[in-house]
Design an enzyme around this catalytic site. Structure first.
Site, PDB file in Angstrom:
ATOM      1  N   ILE A 218      -0.118  -3.058   8.668  1.00 47.36           N
ATOM      2  CA  ILE A 218       0.820  -2.097   8.092  1.00 47.36           C
ATOM      3  C   ILE A 218       2.163  -2.771   7.849  1.00 47.36           C
ATOM      4  O   ILE A 218       2.583  -3.599   8.644  1.00 47.36           O
ATOM      5  CB  ILE A 218       1.007  -0.929   9.098  1.00 47.36           C
ATOM      6  CG1 ILE A 218      -0.267  -0.109   9.179  1.00 47.36           C
ATOM      7  CG2 ILE A 218       2.201  -0.072   8.777  1.00 47.36           C
ATOM      8  CD1 ILE A 218      -0.182   1.096  10.096  1.00 47.36           C
ATOM      9  N   GLY A 219       2.846  -2.400   6.771  1.00 49.07           N
ATOM     10  CA  GLY A 219       4.217  -2.871   6.561  1.00 49.07           C
ATOM     11  C   GLY A 219       4.374  -3.676   5.285  1.00 49.07           C
ATOM     12  O   GLY A 219       3.418  -3.903   4.539  1.00 49.07           O
ATOM     13  N   ILE A 221       5.301  -6.853   4.978  1.00 48.64           N
ATOM     14  CA  ILE A 221       4.907  -8.264   5.021  1.00 48.64           C
ATOM     15  C   ILE A 221       3.488  -8.500   4.503  1.00 48.64           C
ATOM     16  O   ILE A 221       3.283  -9.376   3.660  1.00 48.64           O
ATOM     17  CB  ILE A 221       5.144  -8.840   6.438  1.00 48.64           C
ATOM     18  CG1 ILE A 221       6.655  -8.966   6.662  1.00 48.64           C
ATOM     19  CG2 ILE A 221       4.437 -10.184   6.634  1.00 48.64           C
ATOM     20  CD1 ILE A 221       7.079  -9.331   8.055  1.00 48.64           C
ATOM     21  N   GLU A 240      -8.846  -3.174   8.818  1.00 43.70           N
ATOM     22  CA  GLU A 240      -8.685  -1.775   9.216  1.00 43.70           C
ATOM     23  C   GLU A 240      -8.230  -0.933   8.020  1.00 43.70           C
ATOM     24  O   GLU A 240      -8.735   0.143   7.767  1.00 43.70           O
ATOM     25  CB  GLU A 240      -7.655  -1.693  10.335  1.00 43.70           C
ATOM     26  CG  GLU A 240      -7.311  -0.279  10.738  1.00 43.70           C
ATOM     27  CD  GLU A 240      -6.287  -0.245  11.846  1.00 43.70           C
ATOM     28  OE1 GLU A 240      -6.312  -1.151  12.703  1.00 43.70           O
ATOM     29  OE2 GLU A 240      -5.455   0.671  11.860  1.00 43.70           O
ATOM     30  N   GLY A 338      -4.566  -1.250  15.169  1.00 50.00           N
ATOM     31  CA  GLY A 338      -5.664  -2.212  15.316  1.00 50.00           C
ATOM     32  C   GLY A 338      -5.182  -3.621  15.559  1.00 50.00           C
ATOM     33  O   GLY A 338      -5.953  -4.576  15.412  1.00 50.00           O
TER      34      GLY A 338
END
Ligand code: COA
Length: 435
Positions: A218-219, A221, A240, A338
């Site tokens: 997530i995010g 980057i 994931e 995850g």
């Protein structure tokens, strides 16, 4: 048969207000994960909150309004987060909601073995197909196991939910009642990819070999990395989640999955979060395989593909290589998600790489994210023994096989230059010199 399921379906159609009346007081109520949250059912629950006593509302990433966290809900419903996000963070940090940590891949077991039973599942699904099956669409990983284990399953049948392939399907006989409502899926606005994120993306791309199997967390980057993979060949996805960036690389023929040994040619995911472009892409796409988390996030499964590269973000790293990805001091900021499932899956893969990346500073450059020690109460998401590659815009530190002293040096070398002198001072205090 066709007529049978259609009759059954018609008999299950109710209004949202009538559907939530079936929820017994004291129930643990699960919401479909991320963009699977059914807004029409959640709104009905919130609208009728005075009807209920002691509901426990559980879910992972919140993408809705989080109104069940308002102070006036006390006694009626309380949120227990499995992942904290913008809509729920304040309530968790103020003690009006809770956080329960567990490995994502184990949730399937915990829902069924009595560790974390689910009473009611509120989910979003597609309209039924010609066989009477609905698809959970953009979120299957934890949503399907929760639905299969719940005593009562209430579904918002949403014609805007894409129909995905894989383990996505439930038969309408597995739903307790259905509410037809067409609502747009929540979209995840991509973060701003600035010069720092680009430098991090370039550094990570340098670690990705042709034929790698990628996991993207997530995010901003993970999205930034994808921009720098255009010269690679035959990348695969076992992740994931994934977002819009993957669509571009698939369409350019860079993601082919041809080198994968497990689910060759398929992009495997537990859930999807992005813009409408992503949701349109995955609709009926035979190369997108949605699976439950006991498979997608299981380290023993993850490690079976070649050259697994797990790319996740973090908030802070200490001199020993302990990684905090989920708290600000003792305050819960997000969740483990995850992250460790993939760090460990990549570690079990003989040529795997677990990458944890972050900008070198936070708070507009005021604080270093590489620190000698964490503030008391800080969560260690990835232990120092699990840590492998740490990446900032200033470079890559490979901590595997390195002593604590060597780790501290490698980490100071990728810290922001303006903090290096004070970090070296802390190093000298701990280790007596700079050698
Ligand atoms: N001290 C103080 N503030 C800090 C900080 C620190 N050490 N580190 C970050 N912050 C601030 C940032 O400045 C930023 O503030 P802003 O929003 O005002 O700019 C905010 O906290 C968020 O940080 P950022 O690095 O931008 O977060 P992100 O959106 O890129 O998410 C994680 C990063 C680590 C929170 C997120 O990836 C996560 O939850 N990871 C754990 C779960 C996971 O890895 N799952 C992977 C499988 S899907």
């Amino acid at each position: 048969m066709m007529e049978d399921w259609q009759k059954l379906y018609a008999s299950k159609l109710v209004t949202a207000d009538d559907a939530v009346k079936h929820i017994p007081n004291g129930s643990r109520v699960f919401f479909g994960h991320a963009a699977n949250e059914p807004p029409v059912l959640v709104d009905a629950l919130v609208r009728n909150y005075e009807q209920f006593q002691n509901l426990e509302i559980v879910h992972w990433v919140p993408m809705g309004k989080g109104e069940y966290c308002q102070p006036k809900m006390a006694g009626h419903m309380r949120h227990n987060a499995m992942f904290v996000g913008g809509a729920t963070r304040k309530a968790v940090q103020e003690g009006r909601a809770d956080y329960t940590p567990f490995f994502y891949h184990q949730s399937t077991r915990f829902f069924s073995d009595g560790t974390f039973p689910i009473d009611v599942a509120l989910i979003s699904v597609t309209p039924p197909d010609q066989h009477g099956y609905v698809s959970l669409g953009v979120s299957v990983g934890g949503t399907k196991p929760a639905a299969l284990n719940a005593k009562l399953v209430i579904a918002q049948v949403n014609d805007q939910m894409p129909r995905t392939m894989g383990d996505s399907f439930l038969h309408i006989s597995q739903l307790s009642c259905c509410v037809e409502a067409s609502t747009p899926l929540p979209e995840l606005g991509g973060g701003v990819i600035g010069a720092t994120e680009e430098a991090i993306g370039r550094n990570i791309a340098g670690l990705v070999e042709d034929g790698s199997t990628l996991q993207l967390g997530i995010g901003t980057i993970p999205d930034a990395v994808l921009k720098f993979l255009e010269d690679k060949k035959d990348l695969g996805i076992h992740s994931e989640m994934f977002s819009d960036g993957v669509v571009d690389l698939y369409e350019k023929g860079i993601i082919t999955g041809a080198n994968k040994t497990l689910d060759k040619g398929k992009m495997v995911a537990a859930f999807l979060m992005g813009s409408k472009k992503l949701y349109d892409f995955v609709d009926n796409h035979p190369d997108v395989l949605m699976k439950t988390v006991d498979y997608v996030n299981n380290p023993a499964v993850i490690c079976q593909n070649p050259k697994v590269v797990a790319i996740n973000s973090c908030l802070q790293v200490d001199f020993n290589g302990q990684v905090n990805s989920e708290s600000m001091g003792a305050k819960q900021f997000s969740g483990i998600g995850g992250q460790l499932d993939y760090v460990r899956g990549a570690a079990m893969c003989p040529d795997g790489k677990a990458i944890l990346a972050m900008p070198s500073t936070a708070k507009h450059g005021e604080v270093s994210r590489i620190v000698p020690v964490f503030e008391p109460g800080t969560t260690v998401t990835t232990t120092r023994t699990d840590a492998h590659y740490i990446v900032t815009e200033y470079g890559v530190a490979n901590l595997r096989g390195k002593s604590l002293r060597q780790r501290a040096k490698l980490l100071i070398e990728i810290a922001h230059p303006k903090f290096r002198e004070q970090l070296w001072a802390a190093y000298r205090e701990r280790y007596g010199g700079e050698d």
